[in-house]
Every structure is written in structure tokens, then in C-alpha cells.
Design a protein around this motif. Sequence first.
Motif, mmCIF file in Angstrom:
data_model
loop_
_atom_site.group_PDB
_atom_site.id
_atom_site.type_symbol
_atom_site.label_atom_id
_atom_site.label_comp_id
_atom_site.label_asym_id
_atom_site.label_seq_id
_atom_site.Cartn_x
_atom_site.Cartn_y
_atom_site.Cartn_z
ATOM 1 N N LEU A 44 0.829 -1.210 0.000
ATOM 2 C CA LEU A 44 0.000 0.000 0.000
ATOM 3 C C LEU A 44 0.865 1.261 0.000
ATOM 4 O O LEU A 44 1.838 1.358 0.754
ATOM 5 C CB LEU A 44 -0.908 0.022 1.231
ATOM 6 N N PRO A 45 0.502 2.260 -0.811
ATOM 7 C CA PRO A 45 1.286 3.492 -0.841
ATOM 8 C C PRO A 45 1.001 4.409 0.336
ATOM 9 O O PRO A 45 1.657 5.443 0.500
ATOM 10 C CB PRO A 45 0.840 4.144 -2.160
ATOM 11 N N ARG A 46 0.014 4.058 1.147
ATOM 12 C CA ARG A 46 -0.356 4.877 2.308
ATOM 13 C C ARG A 46 -0.857 3.956 3.417
ATOM 14 O O ARG A 46 -1.499 2.939 3.138
ATOM 15 C CB ARG A 46 -1.437 5.894 1.932
ATOM 16 N N ARG A 47 -0.609 4.342 4.667
ATOM 17 C CA ARG A 47 -1.011 3.504 5.800
ATOM 18 C C ARG A 47 -1.986 4.207 6.740
ATOM 19 O O ARG A 47 -2.342 3.651 7.773
ATOM 20 C CB ARG A 47 0.236 3.066 6.597
ATOM 21 N N ARG A 48 -2.429 5.399 6.390
ATOM 22 C CA ARG A 48 -3.405 6.125 7.207
ATOM 23 C C ARG A 48 -4.575 6.543 6.314
ATOM 24 O O ARG A 48 -4.379 7.196 5.283
ATOM 25 C CB ARG A 48 -2.768 7.357 7.850
ATOM 26 N N PHE A 49 -5.779 6.145 6.724
ATOM 27 C CA PHE A 49 -6.977 6.397 5.931
ATOM 28 C C PHE A 49 -8.048 7.069 6.786
ATOM 29 O O PHE A 49 -8.135 6.824 7.988
ATOM 30 C CB PHE A 49 -7.546 5.083 5.383
ATOM 31 N N SER A 50 -8.872 7.879 6.137
ATOM 32 C CA SER A 50 -10.000 8.494 6.829
ATOM 33 C C SER A 50 -11.101 7.478 7.099
ATOM 34 O O SER A 50 -11.736 7.508 8.158
ATOM 35 C CB SER A 50 -10.570 9.652 5.992
ATOM 36 N N ARG A 51 -11.316 6.564 6.131
ATOM 37 C CA ARG A 51 -12.418 5.616 6.261
ATOM 38 C C ARG A 51 -12.046 4.246 5.717
ATOM 39 O O ARG A 51 -11.245 4.131 4.795
ATOM 40 C CB ARG A 51 -13.647 6.107 5.488
ATOM 41 N N LEU A 52 -12.699 3.255 6.287
ATOM 42 C CA LEU A 52 -12.691 1.903 5.738
ATOM 43 C C LEU A 52 -14.131 1.455 5.653
ATOM 44 O O LEU A 52 -14.826 1.349 6.672
ATOM 45 C CB LEU A 52 -11.898 0.948 6.624
ATOM 46 N N LEU A 53 -14.607 1.235 4.433
ATOM 47 C CA LEU A 53 -15.958 0.729 4.208
ATOM 48 C C LEU A 53 -15.840 -0.666 3.610
ATOM 49 O O LEU A 53 -14.985 -0.902 2.761
ATOM 50 C CB LEU A 53 -16.733 1.640 3.251
ATOM 51 N N HIS A 54 -16.693 -1.587 4.050
ATOM 52 C CA HIS A 54 -16.589 -2.938 3.503
ATOM 53 C C HIS A 54 -17.949 -3.596 3.323
ATOM 54 O O HIS A 54 -18.907 -3.299 4.048
ATOM 55 C CB HIS A 54 -15.690 -3.811 4.383
ATOM 56 N N SER A 55 -18.013 -4.468 2.342
ATOM 57 C CA SER A 55 -19.183 -5.313 2.119
ATOM 58 C C SER A 55 -19.449 -6.137 3.369
ATOM 59 O O SER A 55 -18.522 -6.534 4.077
ATOM 60 C CB SER A 55 -18.916 -6.235 0.919
ATOM 61 N N PRO A 56 -20.725 -6.438 3.667
ATOM 62 C CA PRO A 56 -21.035 -7.219 4.864
ATOM 63 C C PRO A 56 -20.755 -8.715 4.746
ATOM 64 O O PRO A 56 -20.861 -9.432 5.749
ATOM 65 C CB PRO A 56 -22.536 -6.969 5.061
ATOM 66 N N LEU A 57 -20.393 -9.207 3.567
ATOM 67 C CA LEU A 57 -20.178 -10.635 3.394
ATOM 68 C C LEU A 57 -18.885 -11.074 4.092
ATOM 69 O O LEU A 57 -17.919 -10.335 4.180
ATOM 70 C CB LEU A 57 -20.149 -10.990 1.909
ATOM 71 N N GLN A 58 -18.900 -12.329 4.559
ATOM 72 C CA GLN A 58 -17.842 -12.830 5.436
ATOM 73 C C GLN A 58 -16.441 -12.620 4.886
ATOM 74 O O GLN A 58 -15.527 -12.201 5.609
ATOM 75 C CB GLN A 58 -18.070 -14.315 5.718
ATOM 76 N N ARG A 59 -16.243 -12.901 3.598
ATOM 77 C CA ARG A 59 -14.902 -12.795 3.037
ATOM 78 C C ARG A 59 -14.403 -11.363 3.029
ATOM 79 O O ARG A 59 -13.190 -11.118 3.113
ATOM 80 C CB ARG A 59 -14.863 -13.409 1.636
ATOM 81 N N PHE A 73 -7.222 3.411 10.355
ATOM 82 C CA PHE A 73 -8.445 3.984 9.793
ATOM 83 C C PHE A 73 -9.151 4.797 10.877
ATOM 84 O O PHE A 73 -9.337 4.304 11.997
ATOM 85 C CB PHE A 73 -9.371 2.886 9.278
ATOM 86 N N ASP A 74 -9.555 6.019 10.530
ATOM 87 C CA ASP A 74 -10.276 6.847 11.497
ATOM 88 C C ASP A 74 -11.641 6.241 11.827
ATOM 89 O O ASP A 74 -12.065 6.257 12.974
ATOM 90 C CB ASP A 74 -10.452 8.269 10.951
ATOM 91 N N THR A 75 -12.328 5.735 10.806
ATOM 92 C CA THR A 75 -13.620 5.089 11.020
ATOM 93 C C THR A 75 -13.714 3.834 10.167
ATOM 94 O O THR A 75 -13.120 3.760 9.084
ATOM 95 C CB THR A 75 -14.804 6.024 10.662
#
Length: 232
Positions: A44-59, A73-75
Motif C-alpha cells: 500500500l502506498p499509504r497507511r493512514r486512511f480516513s475511512r474503511l468501508l466494507h461489504s457485509p459478506l464474510q470474506r 483507519f479513522d472510522t
Amino acid sequence: MPVIVLLRHGVSSANTAGILAGRAPGVSLTEEGAVALEANLGLLPRRRFSRLLHSPLQRCVQTAEIAQKVAEFDTVGVDRDVIELDYGDWTGRALKELADEPLWSTVVERASQARFPGGESIAEAAGRSVARVDALVTQLRAEEQEEKERRQAEDEKAGGPRWAMIVSHGDIIKSIIADALGMPLDEFQRLSVAPGSFTVIDYSGARPVLAAMSVTAAGLAQSSTVGGGGLR
């Protein structure tokens, strides 16, 4: 100057079995997939993010958990707008078997016209995911402007761009990339996004810029089949 990183979930049990998982429950990352994913995230070119959003599926939940070991991740939140396509009656079927279906050629050659029996259309899935990215970029821009004004008032040095990460699925990510490139949805099967890979799109200018695509440490690639397909 927002930047969005699109992270496809790592290699799953369905990927290795050649099954179209869709929204079926219980599809998890393989042990090898988890290890490869963590190695990929090391790029990854960066290690600090404002947000992490993800699909609800297990994988994707598992992928997001691994991402949080590597980056900050801030949130963090679940977002159903980036959930996998609803493949309806095709869910859980073998990809080799699906290739014989009459609908298959439409999915591959005229994706904008394809609707899965008992499920959703590719155009609907693309619409919801692209709209979510557009909304996220707008939010990040507003936050950047607020921070800029605060720093100017306090005579502080300007801050950098806000980055966000979205953990999703092959066809969803391909739809977002196609939109960023101004590519017709009918051509999105020309794109390949490997399991566990990340793609970087820079939204700082008047038009999105694809800065990196399908980055992996292991050199994995997906087959050109619906849903991300198997591995080759």
C-alpha cells in the motif's frame, strides 16, 4: 483531493472451487488467501486512511480485519452499497456449468443488458456502487475544505489529501473502475481485478485518474469470467 483504494477480498473457498459465490453465506478466505492478502497490503502506498468501508459478506469482513492490522483507519463501517452482485439462481453454481447458459454471452459481451435470474442486473449493481463512491468523494472533499479553512485560521501548514478504502468484490470494483475511466459498462469485462489486490483511483482533479490497478505481491490474476471467476 480524495484518493480511493479499492481492495478486493482475498482468495476465498469459492474462488478455489470455481464457484460463483454471490451472496451465499459461509464463504471465507482460505488460509493461503489470508497470507497472500497481508503480503499484498504491504505494498500500500499509504497507511493512514480516513475511512474503511466494507461489504457485509464474510470474506470482505475478514479482509477488512486484515487490512486493519496493516493500516490505520479513522472510522470503519459496513456498507451494503458495495455488497456483491445478487446472482439470484446462479448463486452457488459452478462457473464451468454457467458458461453453457444462454445468458453467459450477454454477461460477457453486453453487460449493461444482463440481469441474473431471480437476482439483480449488472447495471443496478454498478449504479449503486458508483453512486456510493461519488458520495464518498463528495464527503471527503468537504472534510478537506473544512480542515483547510481551520488550518488557515490557525495559521497552520496545509494538510494532505484524504484517503479512503473500500473492501468489495470483483465485479463491483470493475464497475467502479470502468466508471472512473469513462468506459461503457458493456466493456467492463476487459478489466481484471485479482483476489486480494488493490486499485488506486485519484479523484483530486476534474476527472478521476487510475493510478494503480490490481496490485498484488503474488502476481495473481483472475479469469475473465463473471463474478471474478477462478484463478489462473
